[in-house]
Design a protein around this motif. Structure first.
Motif, PDB file in Angstrom:
ATOM      1  N   SER A 110       2.670   0.696   5.442  1.00  0.00           N
ATOM      2  CA  SER A 110       1.395   1.403   5.586  1.00  0.00           C
ATOM      3  C   SER A 110       0.310   0.475   5.051  1.00  0.00           C
ATOM      4  N   ILE A 111      -0.937   0.812   5.292  1.00  0.00           N
ATOM      5  CA  ILE A 111      -2.028  -0.016   4.786  1.00  0.00           C
ATOM      6  C   ILE A 111      -2.015  -0.045   3.256  1.00  0.00           C
ATOM      7  N   SER A 112      -1.655   1.082   2.639  1.00  0.00           N
ATOM      8  CA  SER A 112      -1.609   1.107   1.173  1.00  0.00           C
ATOM      9  C   SER A 112      -0.426   0.287   0.647  1.00  0.00           C
ATOM     10  N   ASP A 113       0.686   0.246   1.405  1.00  0.00           N
ATOM     11  CA  ASP A 113       1.822  -0.610   1.012  1.00  0.00           C
ATOM     12  C   ASP A 113       1.378  -2.078   0.957  1.00  0.00           C
ATOM     13  N   LEU A 114       0.695  -2.525   2.024  1.00  0.00           N
ATOM     14  CA  LEU A 114       0.234  -3.918   2.071  1.00  0.00           C
ATOM     15  C   LEU A 114      -0.775  -4.198   0.958  1.00  0.00           C
ATOM     16  N   ALA A 115      -1.694  -3.272   0.784  1.00  0.00           N
ATOM     17  CA  ALA A 115      -2.725  -3.456  -0.245  1.00  0.00           C
ATOM     18  C   ALA A 115      -2.085  -3.607  -1.619  1.00  0.00           C
ATOM     19  N   ARG A 116      -1.126  -2.757  -1.902  1.00  0.00           N
ATOM     20  CA  ARG A 116      -0.453  -2.780  -3.207  1.00  0.00           C
ATOM     21  C   ARG A 116       0.379  -4.055  -3.355  1.00  0.00           C
ATOM     22  N   GLU A 117       1.146  -4.390  -2.327  1.00  0.00           N
ATOM     23  CA  GLU A 117       2.044  -5.545  -2.413  1.00  0.00           C
ATOM     24  C   GLU A 117       1.286  -6.864  -2.573  1.00  0.00           C
ATOM     25  N   LEU A 118       0.129  -6.986  -1.909  1.00  0.00           N
ATOM     26  CA  LEU A 118      -0.600  -8.254  -1.930  1.00  0.00           C
ATOM     27  C   LEU A 118      -1.860  -8.214  -2.793  1.00  0.00           C
ATOM     28  N   ASP A 119      -2.062  -7.102  -3.490  1.00  0.00           N
ATOM     29  CA  ASP A 119      -3.205  -6.953  -4.392  1.00  0.00           C
ATOM     30  C   ASP A 119      -4.525  -7.248  -3.673  1.00  0.00           C
ATOM     31  N   VAL A 120      -4.723  -6.526  -2.576  1.00  0.00           N
ATOM     32  CA  VAL A 120      -5.927  -6.659  -1.769  1.00  0.00           C
ATOM     33  C   VAL A 120      -6.401  -5.247  -1.427  1.00  0.00           C
ATOM     34  N   THR A 121      -7.672  -5.083  -1.129  1.00  0.00           N
ATOM     35  CA  THR A 121      -8.169  -3.744  -0.831  1.00  0.00           C
ATOM     36  C   THR A 121      -7.824  -3.344   0.607  1.00  0.00           C
ATOM     37  N   THR A 122      -7.744  -2.044   0.830  1.00  0.00           N
ATOM     38  CA  THR A 122      -7.511  -1.553   2.196  1.00  0.00           C
ATOM     39  C   THR A 122      -8.705  -1.919   3.076  1.00  0.00           C
ATOM     40  N   ARG A 123      -9.874  -1.966   2.479  1.00  0.00           N
ATOM     41  CA  ARG A 123     -11.072  -2.357   3.236  1.00  0.00           C
ATOM     42  C   ARG A 123     -10.931  -3.782   3.770  1.00  0.00           C
ATOM     43  N   GLU A 164       0.403  -1.165  14.743  1.00  0.00           N
ATOM     44  CA  GLU A 164       0.566  -0.088  15.715  1.00  0.00           C
ATOM     45  C   GLU A 164      -0.162   1.121  15.149  1.00  0.00           C
ATOM     46  N   ARG A 165      -0.431   2.074  16.003  1.00  0.00           N
ATOM     47  CA  ARG A 165      -1.096   3.300  15.556  1.00  0.00           C
ATOM     48  C   ARG A 165      -0.179   4.480  15.814  1.00  0.00           C
ATOM     49  N   LYS A 166      -0.130   5.335  14.834  1.00  0.00           N
ATOM     50  CA  LYS A 166       0.554   6.620  14.990  1.00  0.00           C
ATOM     51  C   LYS A 166      -0.483   7.657  14.586  1.00  0.00           C
ATOM     52  N   GLY A 167      -1.226   8.138  15.583  1.00  0.00           N
ATOM     53  CA  GLY A 167      -2.372   8.992  15.285  1.00  0.00           C
ATOM     54  C   GLY A 167      -3.423   8.140  14.597  1.00  0.00           C
ATOM     55  N   GLN A 168      -3.870   8.572  13.433  1.00  0.00           N
ATOM     56  CA  GLN A 168      -4.852   7.812  12.652  1.00  0.00           C
ATOM     57  C   GLN A 168      -4.191   6.779  11.733  1.00  0.00           C
ATOM     58  N   GLU A 169      -2.875   6.860  11.606  1.00  0.00           N
ATOM     59  CA  GLU A 169      -2.154   5.986  10.673  1.00  0.00           C
ATOM     60  C   GLU A 169      -1.889   4.617  11.284  1.00  0.00           C
ATOM     61  N   ARG A 170      -2.139   3.582  10.484  1.00  0.00           N
ATOM     62  CA  ARG A 170      -1.820   2.211  10.891  1.00  0.00           C
ATOM     63  C   ARG A 170      -0.411   1.899  10.401  1.00  0.00           C
ATOM     64  N   ILE A 171       0.376   1.281  11.268  1.00  0.00           N
ATOM     65  CA  ILE A 171       1.738   0.889  10.891  1.00  0.00           C
ATOM     66  C   ILE A 171       1.853  -0.619  11.083  1.00  0.00           C
ATOM     67  N   TYR A 172       2.029  -1.319   9.956  1.00  0.00           N
ATOM     68  CA  TYR A 172       2.057  -2.770   9.966  1.00  0.00           C
ATOM     69  C   TYR A 172       3.486  -3.284  10.013  1.00  0.00           C
ATOM     70  N   SER A 173       3.664  -4.391  10.721  1.00  0.00           N
ATOM     71  CA  SER A 173       4.981  -5.017  10.888  1.00  0.00           C
ATOM     72  C   SER A 173       5.141  -6.149   9.877  1.00  0.00           C
ATOM     73  N   PRO A 174       6.363  -6.685   9.763  1.00  0.00           N
ATOM     74  CA  PRO A 174       6.549  -7.872   8.913  1.00  0.00           C
ATOM     75  C   PRO A 174       5.650  -9.038   9.360  1.00  0.00           C
ATOM     76  N   LYS A 175       5.376  -9.146  10.671  1.00  0.00           N
ATOM     77  CA  LYS A 175       4.476 -10.199  11.159  1.00  0.00           C
ATOM     78  C   LYS A 175       3.082 -10.014  10.564  1.00  0.00           C
ATOM     79  N   ASP A 176       2.622  -8.763  10.461  1.00  0.00           N
ATOM     80  CA  ASP A 176       1.320  -8.506   9.851  1.00  0.00           C
ATOM     81  C   ASP A 176       1.326  -8.906   8.371  1.00  0.00           C
ATOM     82  N   LEU A 177       2.428  -8.637   7.686  1.00  0.00           N
ATOM     83  CA  LEU A 177       2.555  -9.017   6.278  1.00  0.00           C
ATOM     84  C   LEU A 177       2.445 -10.534   6.141  1.00  0.00           C
ATOM     85  N   VAL A 178       3.158 -11.270   6.995  1.00  0.00           N
ATOM     86  CA  VAL A 178       3.104 -12.739   6.967  1.00  0.00           C
ATOM     87  C   VAL A 178       1.688 -13.219   7.268  1.00  0.00           C
TER      88      VAL A 178
END
Length: 132
Positions: free
Chosen positions: A6-19, A33-47
């Motif tokens: 999730s966006i909050s997972d990435l923000a927390r893991e990399l110490d960056v803001t969701t903004r 990807e989008r699931k409704g309003q939710e963003r779903i990030y892949s390992p490629k997005d993490l990299v």
């Protein structure tokens, strides 16, 4: 099932803001990807996000980071991306070396200006002492 974030997972893991993450998404550097309003990030997005943050730390522009992200191709072992990255590292290193030379030159010029000011002040004080 592949790993997603999730966006909050990435923000927390990399110490960056969701903004910041949304900004990079707007720049076309992340593509969740989008699931409704939710963003779903892949390992490629993490990299990609790790690459953006590392690039920023070493002085790369967003355009340079985007270029590297666009070259991401794990099927080739990322050879083209790594070679391009090495070229950018060499260019950045050369730029920093030039900046160091410029700074050293500026310091020498400041030293010279300071010496002249001190000499002028000493001369002024000497003349005032003679006239007193």
């Amino acid at each position: 099932m592949s790993i997603t974030y999730s966006i909050s997972d990435l923000a927390r893991e990399l110490d960056v803001t969701t903004r910041a993450i949304r900004f990079y998404e707007e720049q076309g550097m992340l593509s969740p990807e989008r699931k409704g309003q939710e963003r779903i990030y892949s390992p490629k997005d993490l990299v990609a996000l790790k690459l953006i943050l590392r690039g920023k730390r070493i002085g790369f522009s967003l355009a340079e980071c985007k270029e590297l992200i666009d070259l991401y191709d794990p099927s080739s072992g990322n050879r083209k991306q790594l070679e391009t990255f090495m070229g950018k590292i060499a260019a950045r290193r050369a730029q920093l070396e030039q900046q160091l030379l410029d700074i050293r030159q500026m310091q020498l010029e400041l030293d010279t200006a300071e010496e002249r000011c001190l000499a002028a002040l000493a001369e002024t004080e000497r003349k005032q002492g003679v006239n007193a």
